[in-house]
Design a protein around this motif. Structure first.
Motif, PDB file in Angstrom:
ATOM      1  N   GLU A  36       0.868  -1.176   0.000  1.00 44.79           N
ATOM      2  CA  GLU A  36       0.000   0.000   0.000  1.00 44.79           C
ATOM      3  C   GLU A  36       0.902   1.223   0.000  1.00 44.79           C
ATOM      4  N   ILE A  37       0.388   2.343  -0.534  1.00 48.39           N
ATOM      5  CA  ILE A  37       1.152   3.583  -0.512  1.00 48.39           C
ATOM      6  C   ILE A  37       0.328   4.686   0.146  1.00 48.39           C
ATOM      7  N   ALA A  38       1.029   5.671   0.686  1.00 52.20           N
ATOM      8  CA  ALA A  38       0.380   6.809   1.331  1.00 52.20           C
ATOM      9  C   ALA A  38       0.180   7.922   0.311  1.00 52.20           C
ATOM     10  N   ILE A  39      -1.070   8.407   0.205  1.00 48.66           N
ATOM     11  CA  ILE A  39      -1.365   9.567  -0.637  1.00 48.66           C
ATOM     12  C   ILE A  39      -2.072  10.598   0.242  1.00 48.66           C
ATOM     13  N   VAL A  40      -2.074  11.849  -0.228  1.00 51.48           N
ATOM     14  CA  VAL A  40      -2.634  12.932   0.574  1.00 51.48           C
ATOM     15  C   VAL A  40      -3.596  13.779  -0.251  1.00 51.48           C
ATOM     16  N   SER A  41      -4.609  14.318   0.431  1.00 53.24           N
ATOM     17  CA  SER A  41      -5.543  15.261  -0.168  1.00 53.24           C
ATOM     18  C   SER A  41      -5.172  16.642   0.361  1.00 53.24           C
ATOM     19  N   VAL A  42      -4.772  17.519  -0.560  1.00 53.70           N
ATOM     20  CA  VAL A  42      -4.200  18.808  -0.194  1.00 53.70           C
ATOM     21  C   VAL A  42      -5.262  19.902  -0.207  1.00 53.70           C
ATOM     22  N   LYS A  43      -5.247  20.740   0.837  1.00 54.03           N
ATOM     23  CA  LYS A  43      -6.141  21.900   0.896  1.00 54.03           C
ATOM     24  C   LYS A  43      -5.602  22.986  -0.025  1.00 54.03           C
ATOM     25  N   PRO A  44      -6.362  23.899  -0.555  1.00 53.20           N
ATOM     26  CA  PRO A  44      -7.814  23.971  -0.462  1.00 53.20           C
ATOM     27  C   PRO A  44      -8.523  23.224  -1.587  1.00 53.20           C
ATOM     28  N   LYS A  45      -7.763  22.716  -2.577  1.00 53.93           N
ATOM     29  CA  LYS A  45      -8.402  22.132  -3.763  1.00 53.93           C
ATOM     30  C   LYS A  45      -8.869  20.697  -3.559  1.00 53.93           C
ATOM     31  N   LEU A  46      -8.405  20.054  -2.484  1.00 55.91           N
ATOM     32  CA  LEU A  46      -8.795  18.680  -2.163  1.00 55.91           C
ATOM     33  C   LEU A  46      -8.530  17.719  -3.311  1.00 55.91           C
ATOM     34  N   ARG A  47      -7.343  17.818  -3.871  1.00 56.63           N
ATOM     35  CA  ARG A  47      -6.945  16.870  -4.911  1.00 56.63           C
ATOM     36  C   ARG A  47      -5.964  15.874  -4.296  1.00 56.63           C
ATOM     37  N   TRP A  48      -6.025  14.640  -4.772  1.00 54.91           N
ATOM     38  CA  TRP A  48      -5.135  13.600  -4.262  1.00 54.91           C
ATOM     39  C   TRP A  48      -3.802  13.674  -4.980  1.00 54.91           C
ATOM     40  N   GLN A  49      -2.734  13.599  -4.195  1.00 54.47           N
ATOM     41  CA  GLN A  49      -1.389  13.631  -4.759  1.00 54.47           C
ATOM     42  C   GLN A  49      -0.430  12.915  -3.823  1.00 54.47           C
ATOM     43  N   LEU A  50       0.798  12.763  -4.296  1.00 50.52           N
ATOM     44  CA  LEU A  50       1.855  12.205  -3.457  1.00 50.52           C
ATOM     45  C   LEU A  50       2.357  13.286  -2.514  1.00 50.52           C
ATOM     46  N   PRO A  51       2.779  12.914  -1.312  1.00 46.44           N
ATOM     47  CA  PRO A  51       3.349  13.919  -0.417  1.00 46.44           C
ATOM     48  C   PRO A  51       4.645  14.467  -0.994  1.00 46.44           C
ATOM     49  N   LYS A  52       4.783  15.800  -0.966  1.00 46.80           N
ATOM     50  CA  LYS A  52       5.988  16.443  -1.493  1.00 46.80           C
ATOM     51  C   LYS A  52       6.063  17.861  -0.966  1.00 46.80           C
ATOM     52  N   GLY A  53       7.250  18.460  -1.083  1.00 45.94           N
ATOM     53  CA  GLY A  53       7.410  19.838  -0.653  1.00 45.94           C
ATOM     54  C   GLY A  53       8.717  20.420  -1.140  1.00 45.94           C
ATOM     55  N   GLU A 125      -5.793  17.798   4.109  1.00 45.09           N
ATOM     56  CA  GLU A 125      -7.154  17.477   4.555  1.00 45.09           C
ATOM     57  C   GLU A 125      -7.222  16.038   5.049  1.00 45.09           C
ATOM     58  N   GLU A 126      -6.586  15.142   4.295  1.00 40.69           N
ATOM     59  CA  GLU A 126      -6.624  13.714   4.651  1.00 40.69           C
ATOM     60  C   GLU A 126      -5.403  13.021   4.055  1.00 40.69           C
ATOM     61  N   ALA A 127      -4.889  12.064   4.796  1.00 38.85           N
ATOM     62  CA  ALA A 127      -3.845  11.167   4.278  1.00 38.85           C
ATOM     63  C   ALA A 127      -4.378   9.759   4.467  1.00 38.85           C
ATOM     64  N   ARG A 128      -4.091   8.893   3.513  1.00 38.65           N
ATOM     65  CA  ARG A 128      -4.579   7.511   3.644  1.00 38.65           C
ATOM     66  C   ARG A 128      -3.679   6.538   2.906  1.00 38.65           C
ATOM     67  N   TRP A 129      -3.764   5.277   3.352  1.00 40.96           N
ATOM     68  CA  TRP A 129      -3.089   4.175   2.683  1.00 40.96           C
ATOM     69  C   TRP A 129      -4.035   3.613   1.640  1.00 40.96           C
ATOM     70  N   VAL A 130      -3.515   3.406   0.428  1.00 42.04           N
ATOM     71  CA  VAL A 130      -4.301   2.817  -0.655  1.00 42.04           C
ATOM     72  C   VAL A 130      -3.422   1.848  -1.431  1.00 42.04           C
ATOM     73  N   SER A 131      -4.058   0.973  -2.178  1.00 41.64           N
ATOM     74  CA  SER A 131      -3.300   0.069  -3.055  1.00 41.64           C
ATOM     75  C   SER A 131      -2.724   0.877  -4.213  1.00 41.64           C
ATOM     76  N   PHE A 132      -1.761   0.293  -4.903  1.00 48.96           N
ATOM     77  CA  PHE A 132      -1.221   0.957  -6.089  1.00 48.96           C
ATOM     78  C   PHE A 132      -2.339   1.231  -7.092  1.00 48.96           C
ATOM     79  N   GLU A 133      -3.240   0.274  -7.267  1.00 50.05           N
ATOM     80  CA  GLU A 133      -4.333   0.432  -8.226  1.00 50.05           C
ATOM     81  C   GLU A 133      -5.240   1.594  -7.837  1.00 50.05           C
ATOM     82  N   GLN A 134      -5.589   1.687  -6.550  1.00 49.88           N
ATOM     83  CA  GLN A 134      -6.432   2.798  -6.091  1.00 49.88           C
ATOM     84  C   GLN A 134      -5.721   4.135  -6.302  1.00 49.88           C
ATOM     85  N   ALA A 135      -4.440   4.180  -6.003  1.00 49.95           N
ATOM     86  CA  ALA A 135      -3.676   5.419  -6.181  1.00 49.95           C
ATOM     87  C   ALA A 135      -3.710   5.860  -7.641  1.00 49.95           C
ATOM     88  N   LEU A 136      -3.548   4.918  -8.555  1.00 48.23           N
ATOM     89  CA  LEU A 136      -3.554   5.258  -9.975  1.00 48.23           C
ATOM     90  C   LEU A 136      -4.898   5.834 -10.416  1.00 48.23           C
TER      91      LEU A 136
END
Length: 162
Positions: A36-53, A125-136
């Motif tokens: 599983e991989i960790a993905i994040v939903s970033v404020k304010p647009k609430l889009r799912w992406q990989l954590p980065k900075g 907004e949210e971070a979660r574990w998902v499968s590779f397929e879900q992340a894609l």
């Protein structure tokens, strides 16, 4: 200096171009013998992406990725390998003036050590574990989906070796 042309104002001001360096990660763990991989939903647009900075002054991308994954996804990881570096251009405003950024993002494969995705920082907004397929299916940016595909192959190769 603004110049009027055909009823419209155009600017003769040169737009500043700046390089911007970031680091991000595909943090993975094993759950019931499936990765599983960790993905994040970033404020304010609430889009799912990989954590980065952004890489801070005096910091290397290798240090940044571990820090950013901890801050944004709430988990501590060990950096394993560079997946790839992507680059793109975008426009923004800096100090009230338009700026064009040439962005480089170094993406790394990271192995989960400990922590909880609920412990993310306020930008997320949210971070979660998902499968590779879900992340894609969930990730907003094609470039990040491509990174996840490469990370999946790297994880498969690692599991065959171990």
């Amino acid at each position: 200096m603004a110049k009027k042309q055909s009823g419209q104002f155009t600017t003769k001001e040169k737009i500043t171009t700046l390089d911007q360096i970031s680091a991000g990660g595909v943090a993975f763990r094993w759950k019931d013998s499936q990765p599983e991989i960790a993905i994040v939903s970033v404020k304010p647009k609430l889009r799912w992406q990989l954590p980065k900075g952004i890489v801070d002054p005096g910091e290397s991308p290798e240090v940044t990725v571990v820090r950013e994954v901890r801050e944004e996804a709430g988990v501590e990881t060990d950096r394993l390998a560079l997946i790839e570096t992507i680059e793109y251009w975008y426009r923004s405003v800096r100090n009230g003036k338009p700026v064009r950024y040439h962005k480089f993002v170094h993406f790394y494969l990271l192995q989960y050590r400990r922590g909880d995705v609920s412990e993310h920082d306020h930008e997320i907004e949210e971070a979660r574990w998902v499968s590779f397929e879900q992340a894609l299916e969930m990730l907003e940016f094609k470039s990040e989906r491509d990174v996840v595909e490469k990370a999946r192959e790297m994880v498969k190769t690692r599991s065959k070796v171990n």
